[in-house]
Design an enzyme around this catalytic site. Structure first.
Site, short mmCIF file in Angstrom:
data_model
loop_
_atom_site.label_atom_id
_atom_site.label_comp_id
_atom_site.label_asym_id
_atom_site.label_seq_id
_atom_site.Cartn_x
_atom_site.Cartn_y
_atom_site.Cartn_z
N CYS A 116 0.84 -1.20 0.08
CA CYS A 116 -0.02 0.13 0.00
C CYS A 116 1.02 1.25 -0.11
CB CYS A 116 -0.83 -0.09 1.35
SG CYS A 116 -2.08 1.40 1.45
N HIS B 185 -9.23 -3.36 -2.81
CA HIS B 185 -8.02 -2.58 -1.94
C HIS B 185 -8.65 -1.24 -1.60
CE1 HIS B 185 -3.94 -1.87 -0.60
NE2 HIS B 185 -4.32 -0.62 -1.05
N GLU B 186 -9.05 -0.57 -2.82
CA GLU B 186 -9.36 0.86 -2.77
C GLU B 186 -10.65 1.04 -2.07
OE1 GLU B 186 -5.98 0.98 -4.76
OE2 GLU B 186 -7.31 2.50 -3.53
N HIS C 295 -10.11 1.16 1.71
CA HIS C 295 -9.65 2.61 2.07
C HIS C 295 -10.83 3.40 2.41
CE1 HIS C 295 -5.20 2.36 2.03
NE2 HIS C 295 -5.11 1.93 0.58
#
Ligand SMILES: O=CN(O)C[C@@H](CC1CCCC1)C(=O)N1NCCC[C@H]1C(=O)Nc1ccccn1
Ligand code: NI
Length: 188
Positions: free
Chosen positions: A116, A159-160, A163
């Site tokens: 990351c 993954h985004e 966030h």
């Protein structure tokens, strides 16, 4: 332009907060932010620019990573030819208010684990995620889009999306046995 100095440190609380919905029509500042986020990814994948501005190459960028608590992320994923030259974009898009509609029971994990741009250290281990996802987002004009993705593209999007929910990739790693090959997990 966005450079690594714009990234908040890993310990910054914003990386653990749920980001706010984006209202449409976008105000000029949000439009500019979206353009800057995609431009960062493109620059970061350009050898000369990455070298010149000391950028870490990235395929995805979520607004909280640069201190903005809004549901926005950019993805710039290119297809490469046999010489390793980028030929055409698989996904090059800024997504607003994204949400998973459905996902496969089957999981997948990158064989080398994940990293990351907000984490300046290696955290080893498989990061199991649904292998296929159907998700929706709004584009810059507020138009709702629905995408079905699988394998690497699905992992990048998830993954985004994490966030925007205050989740870091290492939250998914099995602390007891990071490289445990789970029964329902395909390594890609
Ligand atoms: O939230 C977003 N991030 O943290 C940027 C991350 C997002 C990816 C991590 C796993 C799935 C999505 C990122 O891109 N990386 N993670 C750290 C260092 C490597 C870098 C990367 O994979 N770079 C890359 C890959 C292919 C082509 C060009 N560059
Ligand atoms: Ni990240």
């Amino acid at each position: 332009m966005i450079t690594m100095g714009d990234f908040v440190p890993e310990e910054h609380p914003i990386l653990r907060e749920v980001a706010d919905q984006v209202q449409f029509p976008l105000d000029d500042a949000t439009k500019q932010l979206a353009d800057d986020m995609l431009e960062f990814l493109i620059n970061s994948q350009d050898e000369e620019l990455a070298e010149k501005y000391q950028l870490r190459a990235g395929v995805g960028l979520a607004a909280p990573q640069i201190g903005v608590g809004k549901q926005i992320f950019a993805i710039h994923l290119m297809e490469y030819d046999e010489e390793g030259e980028p030929v055409s974009p698989i996904i090059s898009q800024v997504m607003f208010n994204p949400k998973i509609i459905s996902h496969s029971v089957e999981n997948a994990a990158l064989q080398d684990g994940e990293g990351c741009l907000s984490v300046n250290r290696n955290v080893p281990g498989f990061v199991p995620r649904p292998r296929r996802v159907k998700f929706s987002y709004q584009n810059e004009n507020g138009e709702k889009q629905v995408l079905r993705l699988r394998d690497y593209e699905a992992i990048v999007v998830q993954h985004e999306l994490d966030h925007l929910k205050g989740i870091m990739f290492y939250d998914h790693i099995d602390a007891k046995d990071p490289w445990a090959k789970k029964p329902n997990m395909t390594i890609i």
